[in-house]
Every structure is written in C-alpha cells, then in structure tokens.
Design a protein around this motif. Structure first.
Motif, PDB file in Angstrom:
ATOM      1  N   ARG A   1       0.826  -1.208   0.000  1.00 44.56           N
ATOM      2  CA  ARG A   1       0.000   0.000   0.000  1.00 44.56           C
ATOM      3  C   ARG A   1       0.858   1.255   0.000  1.00 44.56           C
ATOM      4  N   ARG A   2       1.948   1.228   0.774  1.00 42.57           N
ATOM      5  CA  ARG A   2       2.854   2.391   0.787  1.00 42.57           C
ATOM      6  C   ARG A   2       3.441   2.609  -0.603  1.00 42.57           C
ATOM      7  N   SER A   3       3.855   1.515  -1.264  1.00 44.13           N
ATOM      8  CA  SER A   3       4.411   1.634  -2.607  1.00 44.13           C
ATOM      9  C   SER A   3       3.398   2.245  -3.564  1.00 44.13           C
ATOM     10  N   GLN A   4       2.144   1.769  -3.444  1.00 42.49           N
ATOM     11  CA  GLN A   4       1.100   2.291  -4.331  1.00 42.49           C
ATOM     12  C   GLN A   4       0.918   3.788  -4.131  1.00 42.49           C
ATOM     13  N   ARG A   5       0.918   4.185  -2.825  1.00 36.48           N
ATOM     14  CA  ARG A   5       0.763   5.626  -2.560  1.00 36.48           C
ATOM     15  C   ARG A   5       1.933   6.420  -3.119  1.00 36.48           C
TER      16      ARG A   5
ATOM     17  N   ILE B   1      12.677   6.795  -6.995  1.00 36.45           N
ATOM     18  CA  ILE B   1      12.288   6.876  -8.412  1.00 36.45           C
ATOM     19  C   ILE B   1      13.218   6.018  -9.263  1.00 36.45           C
ATOM     20  N   TYR B   2      14.532   6.153  -9.014  1.00 34.79           N
ATOM     21  CA  TYR B   2      15.482   5.396  -9.847  1.00 34.79           C
ATOM     22  C   TYR B   2      15.380   3.885  -9.618  1.00 34.79           C
ATOM     23  N   ARG B   3      14.831   3.463  -8.459  1.00 33.35           N
ATOM     24  CA  ARG B   3      14.647   2.032  -8.244  1.00 33.35           C
ATOM     25  C   ARG B   3      13.580   1.481  -9.205  1.00 33.35           C
ATOM     26  N   TRP B   4      12.599   2.338  -9.549  1.00 34.93           N
ATOM     27  CA  TRP B   4      11.480   1.855 -10.369  1.00 34.93           C
ATOM     28  C   TRP B   4      11.605   2.223 -11.854  1.00 34.93           C
ATOM     29  N   TRP B   5      12.261   3.362 -12.138  1.00 35.94           N
ATOM     30  CA  TRP B   5      12.323   3.828 -13.539  1.00 35.94           C
ATOM     31  C   TRP B   5      13.723   4.306 -13.870  1.00 35.94           C
ATOM     32  N   PRO B   6      14.230   3.965 -15.057  1.00 37.51           N
ATOM     33  CA  PRO B   6      15.588   4.390 -15.412  1.00 37.51           C
ATOM     34  C   PRO B   6      15.714   5.876 -15.747  1.00 37.51           C
ATOM     35  N   SER B   7      14.635   6.545 -16.136  1.00 34.17           N
ATOM     36  CA  SER B   7      14.776   7.948 -16.570  1.00 34.17           C
ATOM     37  C   SER B   7      13.459   8.690 -16.408  1.00 34.17           C
ATOM     38  N   LYS B   8      13.504   9.999 -16.534  1.00 36.93           N
ATOM     39  CA  LYS B   8      12.282  10.788 -16.404  1.00 36.93           C
ATOM     40  C   LYS B   8      11.299  10.465 -17.517  1.00 36.93           C
ATOM     41  N   ALA B   9      11.820  10.122 -18.704  1.00 40.71           N
ATOM     42  CA  ALA B   9      10.903   9.780 -19.801  1.00 40.71           C
ATOM     43  C   ALA B   9      10.056   8.567 -19.419  1.00 40.71           C
ATOM     44  N   ASP B  10      10.678   7.596 -18.740  1.00 39.34           N
ATOM     45  CA  ASP B  10       9.941   6.396 -18.339  1.00 39.34           C
ATOM     46  C   ASP B  10       8.908   6.705 -17.256  1.00 39.34           C
ATOM     47  N   VAL B  11       9.267   7.581 -16.306  1.00 33.23           N
ATOM     48  CA  VAL B  11       8.292   7.980 -15.286  1.00 33.23           C
ATOM     49  C   VAL B  11       7.082   8.617 -15.960  1.00 33.23           C
TER      50      VAL B  11
END
Lengths: 212, 212
Positions: A15-19, A56-66
């Motif tokens: 739930r924390r991750s989702q938030r 953020i970097y743990r989940w996405w490699p770059s701002k474009a991916d976010v």
C-alpha cells in the motif's frame, strides 16, 4: 484460506508503494505541465512527491519512463471513468453500429483533450516529442499506437460485418477521423466539439463524393 | 520611358536590401533548425547573416516575425519550383479531376516535408507553436490557414461541378487528407509516401463504407 498469489511485499508495504507511485505520477504530470519537459527533472519530481530520488530510480531508469507510466496511468483512469473494467484489455465498443461507436469514442476523446489535467502535460510531451525523436518515438510506440490499434480492431470487425470495404487498410482509414482531431487540438487550427467529430466520422465513412 | 512605379530606393540599394533580406531569411531558418526556437535570437540571426541587429529591427519587430517571413519566402520558392508563377495568387490545379488534382498537390507536399531544408526549421517552429500559443496562432493564421484555404477553394469548385456532395463543409473535408499527413510527419506515427497520400484521397472521396 491462504492467499494463492505469492507476494513479494507485506500488504502494508504494498500500500505504501502504491501511494508513493501515485504521488510520483501526480508530481511528474504537474511538473511537466508547469515547466515543460526539458526543465522537468527526476530530482524535481522526487521533491514534489515527497520521496527520495533513489525511490524513483529504483522503479524507472529515466524521467521519460516515469512520464510515460504516469500517462498510461492517467489514460487508464480516464478509460475506467468512461466505463472500462480495471485491468481488462481495452476494446472499443461494438454495438454493430460502426458510426455510432466511433462517434461515442471520439466524443470521449474530445472531453479528455479539453480536460486541463490531461491537456497541459500531454501538450508539453507532444512538443518535446516533435524535436526529441527518441522521446517522440517512445511515446508513440507505447502510448499512441496501442490506442490506434483499438480502432484497427474495430474497423476489422466492421469489415467482417460488411460495413467497411474489404480493400480498405484499417491503419490508414482510422487516420481520417483521428488525425484531424489531433491536429486541431495540437496546433489550434480549429475548435473541437462533438459536432465536429461526428462530422468527421460521417465524412470518413460515406465519403465526400456523391453516391451514384 | 520613365518607370511609372515610384521608388523609395535607387536600384543598387534595392538590390542590396534584397540580398540582406535573403541572407537574414537563410540565417533565421538555419539557426532555428540548429538550436531550436527558444535559443534563436535576433542577435544570432544578425551575426550569421552578416548584418547589424538594427537592420533586422528596422524591418521586423521580433524574431517570430522574421521567421514567419522567412517561411513565407521558402514556401513561395517551393511553389515556384512546383510551377506557380511568381507573384501570382496561388490556387490548386483544377483539371476537372478532383482526385488527380489533390493527389498531385499532396505528392508535392510529401516532397517538401521530406526536404531537410524545410523539415528541420518547420519542425522546430511547430514544436514551439505547441507550447507557445501566441507563436502557434500566428503561424497558423499567417502560414497554415492560407494554405488550407486553397483546398477550400478547390473543394468548392468541385461542389459546383457536382463532384463533392453539396452539404459537405469544405473546411472540415480537407482535414480528412491533410491532417493524417501532418500528424504522420509531425509525430512520426508512420511513414509518408505518394502511395499513402494517394490512398488518403481515395478513402476521403469515396468513403470507407461500401457503396450500395
């Protein structure tokens, strides 16, 4: 009964991750709308979302991916508001009346394009995609083209039902009503409305030339 | 015989002005293609054209105005290469065969969109127009809309000749073949070719639904 789904995280952590994810999506869309794509940074998104940059970097490699995922999430929310089932693969409605189905979907698109929550970040990203070919191609491949394929599927079903000429290429045909709306919205070449998109569908299906 | 046209400048000065103008247009288009609209400055254009900044400000109030005229000049050159008479008001060809005339004009547009001299600055300006509404509206009003009006005129002539249904709105109808090409080019959503634009014209004129 034990839950048959294996879980990597305890429910609270999930739930924390989702938030956190939702806060990051919201921050990314808000920032790109406010300062444009070039000035949006992973640092800025993290600060606004109240998370660490490393999250953020743990989940996405770059701002474009976010931003891409933030848009996919926003589109999924819009689709759910328009009646799609969460998690279901999207498909355009098929009531058997092609014109009515296309008009309904395009009216929903008009609503979306006129909604500032969608409009401002979408425009900022489209502008970046025009001059940054890598960003442009990624957004087209992952976001725009999958949406266009829904029209391809609906037009193929209409071909099977004898409502579209069999020799018509659905991938080109859909552009007759999708691209005019996109261009008016993107380049401010004219107003957009339900009347306008209804007219596009009628012209595309029945043609400009008189029927003999 | 005395020249009946009043002249403000001696012939040599006029020629010098013409050369300066052309150098400024070339510099403006080259710069916006290289560094983008936001980083293009009147100072940069002046330096590259080898003229003083004041020369530019004497003729144009802002960089947007220089670029607009540079584009109008480039478009006029393209039109002349495609057979238009210099100084004549432009009109689309009218051979009596609407499909053939539209296909010919769209094929020439494909050539222009694939020409790097036009492509790179046009893309940079289109991108700026997406996020800078004033620039966008000015370029649409002065450059794009007058071109679209040529299609309106040609479709009205076709209506008079009974080749387009009388109830069709020409300003919307033209978007069925112009906007798909614009979107593919702007957003890289697909390849552009003569085959593609020929197909758009056929679909738009005769419709996707079977003819009874």
């Amino acid at each position: 009964m034990p839950d048959p789904q294996p879980r990597k995280q305890a429910p609270d952590a999930t739930r924390r991750s989702q938030r956190s994810r939702q806060a990051i999506y919201d921050a990314a869309l808000a920032l790109v709308a406010e300062v444009g794509y070039p000035k949006t940074t992973v640092e800025g998104i993290a600060a606004r979302a109240g998370v660490g940059k490393q999250t953020i970097y743990r989940w996405w490699p770059s701002k474009a991916d976010v931003l891409l995922e933030a848009f996919l999430d926003l589109s999924a929310q819009s689709a759910e508001q328009a009646g799609a089932q969460p998690g279901e693969p999207y498909a355009l409605p098929d009531t058997g009346d092609l014109a009515a189905d296309l008009k309904g979907v395009l009216r929903a698109t008009v609503d979306e394009l006129l909604d500032p929550r969608f409009e401002t970040p979408a425009r900022a990203l489209a502008a970046e995609g025009l001059v940054n070919e890598q960003v442009g191609r990624e957004f087209v491949a992952k976001l725009l083209e999958p949406q266009l394929q829904l029209y391809v599927d609906r037009l193929r079903a209409a071909q099977d039902a004898g409502q579209v000429r069999p020799e018509v290429d659905p991938r080109i045909a859909l552009e007759l009503f999708v691209s005019p709306l996109a261009q008016r919205w993107l380049q401010h070449t004219g107003p957009i409305s339900y009347d306008y998109t209804d007219t596009l569908v009628d012209y595309a299906l029945y043609g400009l030339a008189p029927r003999a």
